[in-house]
Design a protein around this motif. Structure first.
Motif, mmCIF file in Angstrom:
data_model
loop_
_atom_site.group_PDB
_atom_site.id
_atom_site.type_symbol
_atom_site.label_atom_id
_atom_site.label_comp_id
_atom_site.label_asym_id
_atom_site.label_seq_id
_atom_site.Cartn_x
_atom_site.Cartn_y
_atom_site.Cartn_z
ATOM 1 N N PHE A 130 -1.683 10.088 1.593
ATOM 2 C CA PHE A 130 -0.272 9.748 1.512
ATOM 3 C C PHE A 130 0.290 9.415 2.888
ATOM 4 C CE2 PHE A 130 4.033 9.805 0.205
ATOM 5 C CZ PHE A 130 4.754 10.618 1.063
ATOM 6 N N LEU A 171 -7.950 0.551 4.196
ATOM 7 C CA LEU A 171 -7.409 -0.115 3.009
ATOM 8 C C LEU A 171 -6.074 0.535 2.673
ATOM 9 C CD1 LEU A 171 -8.203 -2.256 0.905
ATOM 10 C CD2 LEU A 171 -9.433 -0.465 -0.341
ATOM 11 N N PHE A 183 -4.208 13.139 -3.215
ATOM 12 C CA PHE A 183 -5.485 12.774 -3.810
ATOM 13 C C PHE A 183 -6.668 13.505 -3.190
ATOM 14 C CE2 PHE A 183 -4.679 9.158 -6.632
ATOM 15 C CZ PHE A 183 -3.347 8.921 -6.337
ATOM 16 N N GLY A 184 -7.664 13.749 -4.029
ATOM 17 C CA GLY A 184 -8.936 14.265 -3.562
ATOM 18 C C GLY A 184 -9.829 13.135 -3.089
ATOM 19 N N PRO A 185 -11.045 13.472 -2.613
ATOM 20 C CA PRO A 185 -11.953 12.455 -2.078
ATOM 21 C C PRO A 185 -12.622 11.620 -3.149
ATOM 22 C CG PRO A 185 -12.967 14.618 -1.998
ATOM 23 C CD PRO A 185 -11.554 14.836 -2.451
ATOM 24 N N PHE A 230 -2.676 0.852 0.179
ATOM 25 C CA PHE A 230 -2.204 0.647 -1.182
ATOM 26 C C PHE A 230 -0.718 0.961 -1.277
ATOM 27 C CE2 PHE A 230 -6.032 -0.171 -3.509
ATOM 28 C CZ PHE A 230 -7.025 0.464 -2.800
ATOM 29 N N TYR A 290 -0.089 4.513 0.445
ATOM 30 C CA TYR A 290 -1.262 5.343 0.677
ATOM 31 C C TYR A 290 -2.268 4.544 1.505
ATOM 32 C CZ TYR A 290 0.134 8.699 -2.970
ATOM 33 O OH TYR A 290 0.789 9.653 -3.717
ATOM 34 N N GLN A 343 -6.549 4.381 2.510
ATOM 35 C CA GLN A 343 -7.881 4.833 2.098
ATOM 36 C C GLN A 343 -8.896 4.404 3.147
ATOM 37 O OE1 GLN A 343 -9.520 3.134 -1.585
ATOM 38 N NE2 GLN A 343 -10.343 5.144 -2.102
ATOM 39 N N ASN A 394 -15.156 5.467 1.859
ATOM 40 C CA ASN A 394 -15.758 6.618 1.167
ATOM 41 C C ASN A 394 -14.854 7.846 1.165
ATOM 42 O OD1 ASN A 394 -18.238 5.184 0.686
ATOM 43 N ND2 ASN A 394 -18.712 5.497 2.849
ATOM 44 N N ARG A 395 -13.557 7.595 1.166
ATOM 45 C CA ARG A 395 -12.601 8.697 1.122
ATOM 46 C C ARG A 395 -11.584 8.460 0.023
ATOM 47 N NH1 ARG A 395 -12.241 11.018 6.297
ATOM 48 N NH2 ARG A 395 -10.750 12.481 5.409
ATOM 49 N N GLY A 396 -10.855 9.503 -0.319
ATOM 50 C CA GLY A 396 -9.761 9.362 -1.274
ATOM 51 C C GLY A 396 -8.545 8.766 -0.608
ATOM 52 N N LEU A 397 -7.445 8.732 -1.338
ATOM 53 C CA LEU A 397 -6.204 8.154 -0.819
ATOM 54 C C LEU A 397 -5.410 9.207 -0.053
ATOM 55 C CD1 LEU A 397 -7.011 6.118 -3.084
ATOM 56 C CD2 LEU A 397 -4.581 5.696 -3.367
ATOM 57 N N PHE A 455 -0.487 1.070 -8.936
ATOM 58 C CA PHE A 455 -0.920 0.657 -7.609
ATOM 59 C C PHE A 455 -1.117 -0.851 -7.528
ATOM 60 C CE2 PHE A 455 -1.952 4.519 -5.245
ATOM 61 C CZ PHE A 455 -1.946 5.479 -6.242
ATOM 62 N N GLY A 456 -0.949 -1.374 -6.311
ATOM 63 C CA GLY A 456 -1.373 -2.731 -6.023
ATOM 64 C C GLY A 456 -2.883 -2.769 -5.829
ATOM 65 N N LYS A 457 -3.406 -3.967 -5.581
ATOM 66 C CA LYS A 457 -4.848 -4.141 -5.429
ATOM 67 C C LYS A 457 -5.349 -3.706 -4.065
ATOM 68 C CE LYS A 457 -5.564 -7.790 -8.799
ATOM 69 N NZ LYS A 457 -6.129 -9.140 -9.040
ATOM 70 N N PHE A 465 5.729 4.158 -2.844
ATOM 71 C CA PHE A 465 4.796 4.941 -2.047
ATOM 72 C C PHE A 465 3.816 4.023 -1.318
ATOM 73 C CE2 PHE A 465 5.632 9.081 -4.124
ATOM 74 C CZ PHE A 465 6.281 8.663 -5.274
ATOM 75 N N LEU A 507 -10.687 9.449 -9.127
ATOM 76 C CA LEU A 507 -9.819 10.192 -8.222
ATOM 77 C C LEU A 507 -8.967 11.178 -8.991
ATOM 78 C CD1 LEU A 507 -8.687 7.135 -6.110
ATOM 79 C CD2 LEU A 507 -10.094 9.006 -5.265
ATOM 80 N N GLN A 561 -10.346 -2.897 -6.441
ATOM 81 C CA GLN A 561 -9.078 -2.774 -7.157
ATOM 82 C C GLN A 561 -8.348 -1.509 -6.731
ATOM 83 O OE1 GLN A 561 -7.945 -5.113 -9.376
ATOM 84 N NE2 GLN A 561 -9.759 -6.319 -8.826
ATOM 85 N N GLY A 562 -7.073 -1.451 -7.086
ATOM 86 C CA GLY A 562 -6.315 -0.230 -6.877
ATOM 87 C C GLY A 562 -6.604 0.778 -7.981
#
Lengths: 116, 116
Positions: free
Chosen positions: B46, B88, A107-109, B90, B36, B38, B41-44, B106-108, B34, A90, A41-42
Motif C-alpha cells: 500500500f 509495478l 496484501f500478503g506475498p 497499480f 499499490y 508490487q 515476486n512480491r505481493g502488493l 485494479f488497473g492493469k 488507492f 493474493l 494483469q491487475g
C-alpha cells in the motif's frame, strides 16, 4: 508486527486436481479477501470474508470456494484445476469490513500456482 | 460497473527527475482511490489512498497523488525518482457504500523503470 502471511509460496498441480491455499491476516484484522493475479494483469477479486461470513464474491466459477476460521485465518479452495487457473493468488486483510469503502487492504506475498 | 484505466504499460524516467504514473477511473458515485506497488515476486504494498478532503494525498516513500474529479483522474507523482522506485504500480478504485460494488477494482498496472 507480522504482516499478512500465505502458504505455500509456490505450488505445482496438474489439471483436474484440487488445491488449498492458506492465509493468516494481520493480528486484529477481521476481514480477509482473495484475489487472483494472472501474469500481466491487475489482481481480480474472488472472495471477501468478514467475521467468518462471505460478504462478497467476484465473477469466478463455483470451483472456487473459501472459508474463514474463528481465528480469522482463511482458506481458498479450487477444485478441478484448469490450466487457466495458473496465477498468483493474493490474500488481503483489513481491520473492518472492506465494503465500508475506506478500509485499506494489506496484501500478503501471494501463492504462485502453476497448473500443468 | 466501476473500472480503472492505466493508459501506460511502461514509464521510463531518469533518476532524480520527477515521475508521474497515470490513472483514470469510472464509478457511479464518489470513489475511494488507492495506489499499490508490487516488487518482483512480491505481493502488493500500500502506498496511499484518497477518501475525501484535500485533493493532494501524500503517502509512503515520498509518493503523492492528485485527485481530479472533473477529469476522473488520480495520478501518482514523486518529485525525484530513485532507482529503487522501479516496480509495478497499480491504481485501484472502490465505489462508495450503497453505490454499487464494494470490491477493489485494479488497473492493469504500469511498469516504472528509473534509469540511473
Amino acid at each position: 508486527d507480522a504482516g499478512v502471511t500465505q502458504s505455500p509460496t509456490h505450488l505445482i498441480k496438474t489439471r483436474g486436481q484440487h488445491v488449498t491455499l492458506r492465509c493468516s491476516p494481520i493480528s486484529g484484522h477481521k476481514s480477509v479477501s482473495w484475489y487472483q493475479q494472472v501474469l500481466g494483469q491487475g489482481p481480480q477479486f474472488i472472495f471477501q470474508y468478514y467475521e467468518k461470513e462471505e460478504r462478497g464474491r467476484g465473477n469466478f466459477p463455483d470451483r472456487f470456494s473459501a472459508r474463514q476460521f474463528p481465528n480469522y485465518s482463511s482458506e481458498l479452495n479450487v477444485n478441478a484445476l484448469l490450466l487457466g487457473d495458473s496465477a498468483l493468488y493474493l490474500c488481503a486483510s483489513s481491520f473492518r469490513y472492506a465494503g465500508q469503502g475506506q478500509e485499506t487492504q494489506y496484501f500478503g506475498p501471494g501463492t504462485r500456482l502453476l497448473v500443468l | 460497473a466501476q473500472s480503472v484505466a492505466q493508459p501506460e504499460d511502461q514509464v521510463n524516467v531518469a533518476e532524480g527527475n520527477p515521475l508521474t504514473v497515470k490513472c483514470t477511473y469510472s464509478v457511479s458515485g464518489n470513489p475511494y482511490l488507492f495506489w499499490y506497488v508490487q516488487y518482483p515476486n512480491r505481493g502488493l504494498q500500500f502506498l496511499l489512498k484518497y477518501i475525501t478532503g484535500d485533493n493532494l494525498v501524500k503517502g509512503s516513500y515520498g509518493f503523492e497523488a492528485e485527485f481530479n474529479k472533473s477529469q476522473t483522474s488520480f495520478h501518482l507523482k514523486k518529485p525525484s525518482a530513485l532507482v529503487s522506485d522501479s516496480a509495478l504500480y497499480f491504481c485501484a478504485v472502490r465505489d462508495r457504500p450503497g453505490a454499487g460494488s464494494y470490491q477493489l477494482t485494479f488497473g492493469k498496472g504500469t511498469k516504472l523503470s528509473v534509469i540511473p
